[in-house]
Design a protein around this motif. Structure first.
Motif, PDB file in Angstrom:
ATOM      1  N   SER A   1       0.824  -1.213   0.000  1.00  0.00           N
ATOM      2  CA  SER A   1       0.000   0.000   0.000  1.00  0.00           C
ATOM      3  C   SER A   1       0.857   1.262   0.000  1.00  0.00           C
ATOM      4  N   VAL A   2       2.013   1.179   0.612  1.00  0.00           N
ATOM      5  CA  VAL A   2       2.966   2.299   0.669  1.00  0.00           C
ATOM      6  C   VAL A   2       4.317   1.764   0.216  1.00  0.00           C
ATOM      7  N   ARG A   3       5.003   2.514  -0.624  1.00  0.00           N
ATOM      8  CA  ARG A   3       6.301   2.050  -1.136  1.00  0.00           C
ATOM      9  C   ARG A   3       7.270   3.230  -1.185  1.00  0.00           C
ATOM     10  N   PRO A   4       8.562   2.952  -1.121  1.00  0.00           N
ATOM     11  CA  PRO A   4       9.531   4.040  -1.283  1.00  0.00           C
ATOM     12  C   PRO A   4       9.492   4.579  -2.701  1.00  0.00           C
ATOM     13  N   VAL A   5       9.614   5.887  -2.841  1.00  0.00           N
ATOM     14  CA  VAL A   5       9.641   6.526  -4.152  1.00  0.00           C
ATOM     15  C   VAL A   5      11.047   7.087  -4.349  1.00  0.00           C
ATOM     16  N   ILE A   6      11.816   6.446  -5.227  1.00  0.00           N
ATOM     17  CA  ILE A   6      13.214   6.792  -5.434  1.00  0.00           C
ATOM     18  C   ILE A   6      13.374   7.454  -6.799  1.00  0.00           C
ATOM     19  N   ASP A   7      13.868   8.676  -6.808  1.00  0.00           N
ATOM     20  CA  ASP A   7      14.067   9.411  -8.052  1.00  0.00           C
ATOM     21  C   ASP A   7      15.345   8.981  -8.746  1.00  0.00           C
ATOM     22  N   GLN A   8      16.419   8.863  -7.980  1.00  0.00           N
ATOM     23  CA  GLN A   8      17.704   8.466  -8.568  1.00  0.00           C
ATOM     24  C   GLN A   8      18.613   7.889  -7.499  1.00  0.00           C
ATOM     25  N   VAL A   9      19.553   7.064  -7.955  1.00  0.00           N
ATOM     26  CA  VAL A   9      20.537   6.420  -7.083  1.00  0.00           C
ATOM     27  C   VAL A   9      21.922   6.858  -7.541  1.00  0.00           C
ATOM     28  N   ILE A  10      22.723   7.375  -6.599  1.00  0.00           N
ATOM     29  CA  ILE A  10      24.017   7.974  -6.904  1.00  0.00           C
ATOM     30  C   ILE A  10      25.065   7.363  -5.970  1.00  0.00           C
ATOM     31  N   PRO A  11      26.274   7.104  -6.435  1.00  0.00           N
ATOM     32  CA  PRO A  11      27.316   6.666  -5.509  1.00  0.00           C
ATOM     33  C   PRO A  11      27.538   7.692  -4.402  1.00  0.00           C
ATOM     34  N   MET A  12      27.705   7.223  -3.181  1.00  0.00           N
ATOM     35  CA  MET A  12      27.861   8.131  -2.052  1.00  0.00           C
ATOM     36  C   MET A  12      29.063   9.058  -2.226  1.00  0.00           C
ATOM     37  N   ALA A  13      30.124   8.567  -2.857  1.00  0.00           N
ATOM     38  CA  ALA A  13      31.294   9.415  -3.091  1.00  0.00           C
ATOM     39  C   ALA A  13      30.949  10.636  -3.934  1.00  0.00           C
ATOM     40  N   GLU A  14      29.826  10.561  -4.670  1.00  0.00           N
ATOM     41  CA  GLU A  14      29.365  11.672  -5.505  1.00  0.00           C
ATOM     42  C   GLU A  14      28.162  12.366  -4.876  1.00  0.00           C
ATOM     43  N   ALA A  15      28.129  12.412  -3.546  1.00  0.00           N
ATOM     44  CA  ALA A  15      26.995  13.006  -2.825  1.00  0.00           C
ATOM     45  C   ALA A  15      26.725  14.439  -3.265  1.00  0.00           C
ATOM     46  N   ALA A  16      27.761  15.149  -3.684  1.00  0.00           N
ATOM     47  CA  ALA A  16      27.570  16.525  -4.149  1.00  0.00           C
ATOM     48  C   ALA A  16      26.537  16.591  -5.266  1.00  0.00           C
ATOM     49  N   ASN A  17      26.522  15.587  -6.153  1.00  0.00           N
ATOM     50  CA  ASN A  17      25.545  15.579  -7.245  1.00  0.00           C
ATOM     51  C   ASN A  17      24.125  15.382  -6.717  1.00  0.00           C
TER      52      ASN A  17
END
Length: 325
Positions: free
Chosen positions: A289-305
């Motif tokens: 009934s409820v699910r995570p909504v993920i826009d994009q997945v980025i490597p943590m080392a590139e957190a700035a992006n």
């Protein structure tokens, strides 16, 4: 281990993937090998120097994570090394390892993937504690959520619908509003082109619960949008911290206004919220009934992006940062 550190307060370019000492769990704590974390607006404020962590919390960014239990501190029961979990944090999520009080752990629910689960704890605990535990949203109520396309908003839409409420949201484009409708929103309002007070009153008569991230800018209009006995809960201050409140209008509606935070709450209080989330919200995630909504997945080392993406305003749902390449 490696973690994202801030060279100095400022822009995303000041986030660096550097080597730092490994944490170790104390009594009542658990060490997690982090699979992923997620970007929250509070992280942007901390990076800019405007939102320091609570006393005793890690100065590493990150208010939530998913991963695997690596070590148990003294006295921890109910968890085992190797358990896949997600956790509500006061800080430390942008790292390969993090320590968290055991009462702030949640099992990865149902068919949710471990990486996606990183985007659940902060929104789940924020929405549930405010909309349900505090404001008492129930079947037949009208929920208005500002910022319907964000992490909080996309989660609140689904929770509201799962509980039998009519859900209204605001967002700034037709495309984002359409995606909110696809999640279940009944009434979508373009705040750039429409007056949310007028639209809400015309379609529903007013909101029983309003979840607001704007603060001062919307205070008076939110009171106007409340139904009789309505509850306004302010969880953000993107529109400022000082506003004028007409107590006469609020009193005539027998309404209430609450302003809450999650990060600075005592561990015991967070534990109470997490326990209620696990008991009453997690089954809604497990049954889809409820699910995570993920826009994009980025490597943590590139957190700035990830920070840039959130600041640019095009994110729908959450940006997740993966700790392992």
């Amino acid at each position: 281990m490696h973690a994202i550190t801030i060279s100095e307060p400022g822009g995303p370019e000041n986030l660096q993937w550097t080597e730092v000492p490994d944490p170790s769990p104390g009594a009542g704590e658990v060490l997690i090998d982090v699979a992923a974390s997620a970007v929250n607006r509070a992280d942007l404020l901390q990076r800019q120097g405007h939102y320091p962590p609570p006393p005793g919390a890690s100065d590493v960014l990150g208010l939530e994570c998913s991963g695997t239990v690596a070590e148990l501190g003294e006295g921890v029961e109910g968890w085992q090394v190797g358990d896949e979990v997600c956790a509500l944090l006061a800080g430390g999520g942008y790292a390969e390892k993090v320590v968290v009080p055991a009462v702030q752990l949640l099992p990865v629910p149902g068919e949710v993937e471990l990486i996606s689960a990183a985007g659940l704890p902060e929104v789940a605990c924020t929405v549930w504690s405010n909309v349900v535990m505090h404001a008492g949203l129930g079947e037949g109520d009208v929920l208005l959520c500002h910022g319907g396309a964000g992490g909080i908003g996309t989660h609140a839409i689904q929770v509201g619908k799962a509980l039998g409420a009519t859900v209204a949201v605001t967002a700034g484009s037709a495309e984002r509003l359409e995606r909110c409708r696809q999640l279940g929103a009944d009434l979508t309002i373009n705040y750039r082109e429409q007056d949310f007070v007028e639209e809400l009153k015309k379609e529903t008569g007013g909101a029983d619960v309003i979840l607001d991230n704007m603060g001062a800018k919307y205070l008076g209009r939110n009171v106007d949008a409340l139904a009789t006995n309505g509850r306004l809960v302010v969880i953000g201050f993107q529109g400022g911290v000082k506003g004028e409140l007409n107590l006469g209008k609020l009193g005539a509606k027998r309404g209430s206004v609450a302003v809450t935070t999650l990060r600075a709450r005592p561990v015991e209080d967070k534990g109470r919220i997490v326990a209620d989330v696990r008991e009453r919200l997690w089954p809604l995630i497990e049954n889809g009934s409820v699910r995570p909504v993920i826009d994009q997945v980025i490597p943590m080392a590139e957190a700035a992006n990830g920070h840039r993406a959130l600041e640019e305003g095009g994110v729908f749902g959450k940006v997740v940062l993966t700790a392992k390449s």
